[in-house]
Design an enzyme around this catalytic site. Structure first.
Site, PDB file in Angstrom:
ATOM      1  N   SER A 183       0.790  -1.166  -0.001  1.00 33.82           N
ATOM      2  CA  SER A 183      -0.202   0.044   0.051  1.00 33.82           C
ATOM      3  C   SER A 183       0.754   1.194  -0.066  1.00 33.82           C
ATOM      4  CB  SER A 183      -1.011  -0.020   1.196  1.00 33.82           C
ATOM      5  OG  SER A 183      -1.718  -1.018   1.145  1.00 33.82           O
ATOM      6  N   VAL A 184       2.225   1.389  -0.027  1.00 30.87           N
ATOM      7  CA  VAL A 184       3.131   2.337   0.224  1.00 30.87           C
ATOM      8  C   VAL A 184       2.821   3.258  -1.268  1.00 30.87           C
ATOM      9  CG1 VAL A 184       4.586   1.813   1.916  1.00 30.87           C
ATOM     10  CG2 VAL A 184       4.953   1.216  -0.692  1.00 30.87           C
TER      11      VAL A 184
END
Length: 716
Positions: A396-397
């Site tokens: 999710s970064v």
């Protein structure tokens, strides 16, 4: 009857012939005397000059490589001088002359004979027993070789020599005495040397006595000299520093033409990896130029130094070794703690990269890898090079980039509200971790704060221009993968960062273009990225949209004259903007607010670790569900999790940007301790502590004393 008078004609003929002979001899002697007179009187001086004539031969000798310092002036790589015995082979030097010199030299020095190659022993046995050696090849065999018109004379001889070597017995090689082997150890180095290039005969463990005795007897050792050699000494275990070849290794074969065209010698030390390789030409220095006067016999009559040579330039890194050590301790400690938790069978590495988002200076580059020693105990190795040579699914970064991509493509707008509810594509369910069955309306900032997968899926649908119908199939054009990847590339994801180190990888792009993979792409679970790419990506957001080239070289300086003070600055590395992302400042600042809420929002995914900090920062966490394809091939296909973290600080005026990647952290399917967040927080705290302590020690004017750095290892 009157008696007839006897004729004298035969006698007269003999007299005539004798006169002709004597006259001819007289003429010949006269000519010889005239010729000798001409040579002595007319040409005598010319021939005397010819006999005395000398030839100037230029010899290039190596100089020490430049030192490598950290940004605070600590020496990371130095040179250690040591005594050496050298030999220069001249074009006129014969093998017989070299052999005689080797025999004499063997009386004064002791050589290591344990590494003498078999071929050298065979060749030396041939040299000592030529007649016996060549009897091993029959006349018939020699004739066959000689009649082969395709072979040159040298190749014919090589064929014969090869047959001889093959027929030398072990007993014959064993007949070489200890004295023979001592001579051979010297002779083989002489023969292997290159014309007019100093060849090191011995530089390891040269005793003071050996050095002195050889120096005293140089007059009887043609072309032998005593000099000072140097050895590269690493005072840091940081792997990105790289290494150099030894004089024995010389120039790597694959780069032979490149270096020879640049006036290198075959046995020169050159950088063979990472920083030493990247900045070889700066570190190498300029060789000393010595002209030797030789007579027609090749004997050296005298030497004259034309150019004394200069050491290579000293290079200053952007890395702070004190900060680097603290960062390494943080990563190593947390990696080991995570390793001793359940489900960590695949965990073997962790990474942390910290850089200045405004200049691209890499402040710390940490990679730690777990191995096992001979006793089966876990040991930690430096793997800093893995920060840019290995890539992973990062989870999710990437979501800040997904939102900015959605904005720039007109798919969504800042503050737009979308429904987070599980997505059903032809029976395949995809959902957010915090919402497994319900329906929640949220805006983009909340989506970042809580790390909503579904918000990113909805954004992906809008980018692709498709109408999602729950339960139905979904066809997404492959061009949409390119759209998103091109947008990600603006931030440095999936492309070269431009780091000034060789061997950078760009990661792997998935080849399938089915709809499910498109959704995986926008949440970081399809393509792979390096830790350094993540650092460049978050730097681009932190500085307002400029993708800055990361670099580890800070300054090029003149060589230190005494090893205690830094030389003058020749060149300072300036920031290089590779591109500017398409989003306006308002959109970038908007996303930064969402990243701030990740740390300090009530539902922030990293709030547990950051809500009570005494600094203000912003970031994004990531968890990727992946299939293992690491070094353990027997475990390929095992489902595991990779955790990541990106961020920058301070929030309003970023000085650092950082990225953490911990691949294959667990196979249990869930994470009890978010080691990625712990590493990120501790790294920020250590940076600010050191910043406060060394606030006045960042820049070093000319003449500032070099800070000594305790050696971890010395490479010979």
């Amino acid at each position: 009857m009157r008696q007839r008078k006897k004729s004298n004609k035969p006698y007269e003929k003999l007299i005539f012939r004798m006169n002709v002979l004597f006259f001819s001899i007289f003429i010949l002697f006269s000519m010889l005397i005239l010729r000798l007179g001409y040579l002595q009187i007319v040409k005598g001086k010319d021939y005397v000059r010819e006999v005395k004539k000398t030839e100037e031969v230029t010899v290039n000798t190596n100089v020490p490589r430049g030192r490598i310092y950290d940004r605070s002036g600590r020496i990371l790589v130095d040179n250690k001088p040591k005594n050496a015995i050298t030999y220069i082979k001249l074009p006129t030097t014969s093998t017989t002359e070299m052999h005689k010199t080797a025999i004499k030299l063997s009386s004064y020095i002791k050589m290591d004979t344990s590494k003498i190659a078999l071929r050298d022993k065979q060749n030396y046995w041939i040299l000592l027993h030529k007649k016996l050696a060549y009897k091993k090849v029959t006349k018939k065999e020699k004739d066959v070789i000689e009649k082969n018109e395709k072979l040159t004379s040298s190749k014919k001889q090589a064929k014969i020599d090869q047959l001889v070597r093959e027929r030398i017995t072990e007993d014959e090689l064993k007949s070489l005495t200890k004295k023979d082997l001592q001579v051979l150890a010297i002779y083989s180095k002489m023969v292997a040397g290159y014309n007019l290039t100093p060849q090191i005969i011995k530089s390891d463990n040269v005793t003071h006595k050996e050095f002195a005795v050889v120096s005293e007897h140089l007059f009887e050792l043609p072309n032998v000299n005593t000099s000072t050699d140097w050895v590269r000494v690493k005072k840091s275990k940081l792997s990105i520093l790289g290494s150099t070849t030894t004089p024995v290794e010389g120039i790597p074969k694959e780069k032979l033409d490149y270096y020879l065209a640049r006036n290198y010698s075959m046995n020169d030390r050159v950088g063979k990896s990472y920083f030493e390789e990247e900045y070889e030409e700066l570190l190498q220095g300029k060789k000393a130029v010595i002209k030797s006067k030789t007579n027609k016999s090749g004997q050296v009559m005298g030497t004259n130094t034309i150019f004394e040579g200069t050491p290579g330039n000293d290079l200053v890194l952007t890395v702070n070794s004190e900060l680097q050590l603290k960062m390494e301790n943080v990563v190593e400690k947390q990696l080991l703690e995570a390793k001793f938790k359940g489900g960590s069978s695949l965990l073997d590495r962790a990474f942390l990269v910290m850089m200045n988002p405004n200049t691209g200076e890499v402040l710390s580059m940490v990679g730690k890898k777990l191995d096992r020693d001979q006793n089966g105990h876990v040991k930690v190795s430096d793997y800093a090079i893995g920060t840019y040579t290995s890539a992973y699914e990062v989870g999710s970064v990437v979501k800040p980039a997904t939102l900015l991509t959605g904005y720039s493509l007109g798919a969504i707008k800042p503050n737009q509200v979308l429904l987070d509810t599980p997505i059903n594509i032809a029976g395949t369910i995809k959902k957010s971790i915090f919402n497994t069955s319900g329906s929640i309306y949220l805006d983009d900032l909340t989506a970042l704060e809580r790390s909503s997968n579904v918000y990113m899926f909805q954004t992906a649908f809008k980018i692709a221009g498709v109408n999602y119908v729950p339960g139905a199939g979904l066809r997404i054009d492959g061009n949409n993968f390119t759209k998103v990847r091109n947008s990600f590339a603006q931030f440095g994801l999936g492309v070269e960062t431009g780091i000034d180190l060789p061997g950078e990888t760009t990661g792997v792009k998935g080849t399938e273009t089915i709809s499910g993979k498109f959704l995986d792409l926008v949440i970081g679970q399809y393509d792979t990225f390096t830790p350094l790419q993540l650092a460049q990506y978050v730097s681009t957001i932190a500085n307002g949209g400029k993708r800055i080239q990361p670099h580890v070289l800070k300054e090029i300086r003149e060589p230190s004259k005494d090893g205690k003070t830094l030389g003058n600055i020749i060149e300072e590395k300036n920031p290089k903007v590779l591109n500017i992302i398409e989003n306006p400042q308002e959109e970038i600042e908007h996303v930064k607010k969402g990243m701030h809420r990740v740390y300090y929002g009530n539902q922030g995914s990293a709030a547990f670790n950051f809500k009570d900090t005494n600094f203000d920062a912003a970031g994004k966490t990531g968890t990727a569900e992946v299939v293992y394809y690491g070094p353990e091939k027997s475990l390929y296909g095992t489902k595991t999790l990779t955790i990541t973290h990106i961020g920058f600080a301070p929030y309003n005026n970023p000085k650092i940007a950082y990225a953490v990647v911990i691949p294959w952290v667990t196979t249990s399917g869930s994470i009890s301790t978010y080691t990625n967040n712990i590493i990120a927080r501790q790294a920020i705290e250590e940076y600010f502590k050191l910043q406060k302590k060394n606030m006045k020690n960042n820049d070093h004017p000319v003449g500032k004393k070099v800070q000594k750095f305790k050696s971890d290892s010395e490479d010979d």
